[in-house]
Design a protein around this motif. Structure first.
Motif, short mmCIF file in Angstrom:
data_model
loop_
_atom_site.label_atom_id
_atom_site.label_comp_id
_atom_site.label_asym_id
_atom_site.label_seq_id
_atom_site.Cartn_x
_atom_site.Cartn_y
_atom_site.Cartn_z
N ARG A 193 -30.65 -24.32 9.37
CA ARG A 193 -30.98 -25.70 9.70
C ARG A 193 -32.25 -26.14 8.99
NH1 ARG A 193 -29.99 -26.17 16.20
NH2 ARG A 193 -31.88 -24.91 16.17
N ILE A 271 -30.23 -33.01 11.63
CA ILE A 271 -29.97 -31.65 11.13
C ILE A 271 -30.55 -30.62 12.09
CG2 ILE A 271 -30.47 -30.00 9.29
CD1 ILE A 271 -30.53 -32.37 7.35
N MET A 277 -24.24 -24.05 12.73
CA MET A 277 -24.13 -24.17 11.28
C MET A 277 -22.94 -23.36 10.81
SD MET A 277 -26.78 -26.07 10.36
CE MET A 277 -26.87 -25.76 8.59
N LEU A 347 -22.96 -28.64 9.18
CA LEU A 347 -23.30 -28.71 10.59
C LEU A 347 -22.01 -28.70 11.40
CD1 LEU A 347 -25.87 -31.67 10.50
CD2 LEU A 347 -26.29 -29.26 9.96
#
Length: 369
Positions: A193, A271, A277, A347
């Protein structure tokens, strides 16, 4: 695809406030949907020739900056030749056309799945004349087996906003695990991230990369329908901002503009708030590897849709221009420490479905049309 939803990232870049544009929205609000640019979604499958039916679904595939880089030609009674249109290259952020080739893999996989749904198998020859020629030659023959993932084609989207706060469990994400590596929690997820956020900031601070996005902005219904590709900023809010002079390309090029700065910070926060992720790694980085990555990315998107999850590509860190080199090295150290090429970074989480993305009509992408 690699794009961190620049549609939303640049949405309020003109500065000022939403309220300042309110008076400009008024009466035309209900007429701002770009119906013509969305018509290819409704036309999917509505062709007499099974090859055209397969292609009409394939053009709904995810692709970088929504460039829709594909061209097709019908050959004989059962053949299709597929090219990547170099006029749609992203010369700054995708200098080797790696990401656009991944997009071609998404296109080929969706064409195959659409043909399979009709009981037609797809015989595929990649790069039949070498890498300088067509991407593929397809031949549709009897024998295809329907793929359950095809049921999710019309609902598939690349997510374009923040995710819900709830975590993604291993059980919930299990259908995705065969297509990519999932990072649902822990230090590696957090590091990825941070990498994605850092790369996002770098792109926004790199004038040539930022300008490539701004040049592809389509602001309002008229621009979107004239060029139904690139980064669409549609709806009454966007048109109201543009009418009020608050949404301009000049302001977008200024990272110190208050509106631009708010959006950069807002996207960075999105984000860092993503629940999970995902990474997609291939053994090498040949054109065939890139096509294979695209096939997997398409299937990953469909599997996520079927599982009630949303995916948002954030592959800025994987782009091969000089300002991104340190992030690219970091991405491989994190996600491919034993070798291979990280082709996609994304994501993952829960979110409401995003609106459909504009598409060129299939006929405009046919060389023999």
């Amino acid at each position: 695809m690699p794009d961190l939803s620049r549609r939303k990232t640049l949405a309020l870049i003109g500065g000022g406030t939403v309220l300042a544009a309110g008076a400009g929205i008024g009466a035309f609000a209900a007429t701002r949907t770009p119906h013509a640019a969305l018509a290819p979604w409704d036309a999917a499958g509505a062709y007499a020739d099974p090859r055209m039916r397969a292609l009409s679904y394939a053009l709904l595939a995810p692709n970088p900056h929504n460039r829709q880089p594909w061209e097709a030609e019908l050959i004989g009674t059962d053949g299709i030749t597929i090219w990547r249109d170099p006029a749609r290259d992203l010369l700054v952020t995708d200098p080797f056309a790696r990401q656009l080739t991944i997009g071609m893999g998404c296109f080929l996989e969706l064409a195959r799945m659409a043909a399979d749904a009709e009981g037609l198998a797809t015989e595929t020859t990649l790069f039949p004349a070498g890498e300088a020629g067509p991407v593929a030659r397809l031949r549709l023959v009897p024998g295809g087996t329907p793929d359950p993932l095809f049921a999710h084609v019309m609902e598939r989207r690349s997510h374009k906003a923040a995710f819900e706060l709830r975590p993604v469990t291993a059980d919930a994400a299990a259908p995705l695990a065969r297509h990519a590596t999932l990072h649902l929690d822990g230090r590696l997820r957090d590091d990825l991230r941070q990498l994605a956020q850092d790369a996002w900031r770098t792109e926004m601070a790199t004038p040539a990369a930022l300008k490539e996005s701004i040049d592809l902005l389509r602001i309002g219904r008229n621009e979107i329908e004239a060029n139904p590709d690139g980064i669409d900023l549609g709806g009454p809010l966007m048109e109201g901002l543009a009418r009020a002079g608050l949404l301009t390309r000049a302001a977008a090029m200024d990272p110190d503009n208050p509106g631009t700065r708010r959006q950069i910070e807002g996207e960075a926060a999105i984000i860092m708030g993503a629940p999970a992720m995902l990474t997609l790694v291939t053994p090498g980085n040949t054109r065939r590897d890139q096509i294979a990555a695209g096939r997997r990315w398409l299937r990953l998107n469909l599997a996520a849709t079927g599982a009630g999850l949303a995916i948002r590509p954030v592959s800025q860190a994987l782009q091969e221009y000089p300002e991104m080199a340190a992030h690219l090295a970091r991405a491989h150290a994190l996600a491919a420490p034993d070798g291979g090429t990280v082709q996609m970074l994304g994501l993952l989480g829960y979110a409401a479905r995003t609106a459909r993305t504009p598409r060129w009509p299939l006929e405009t992408r046919m060389r023999d049309a």
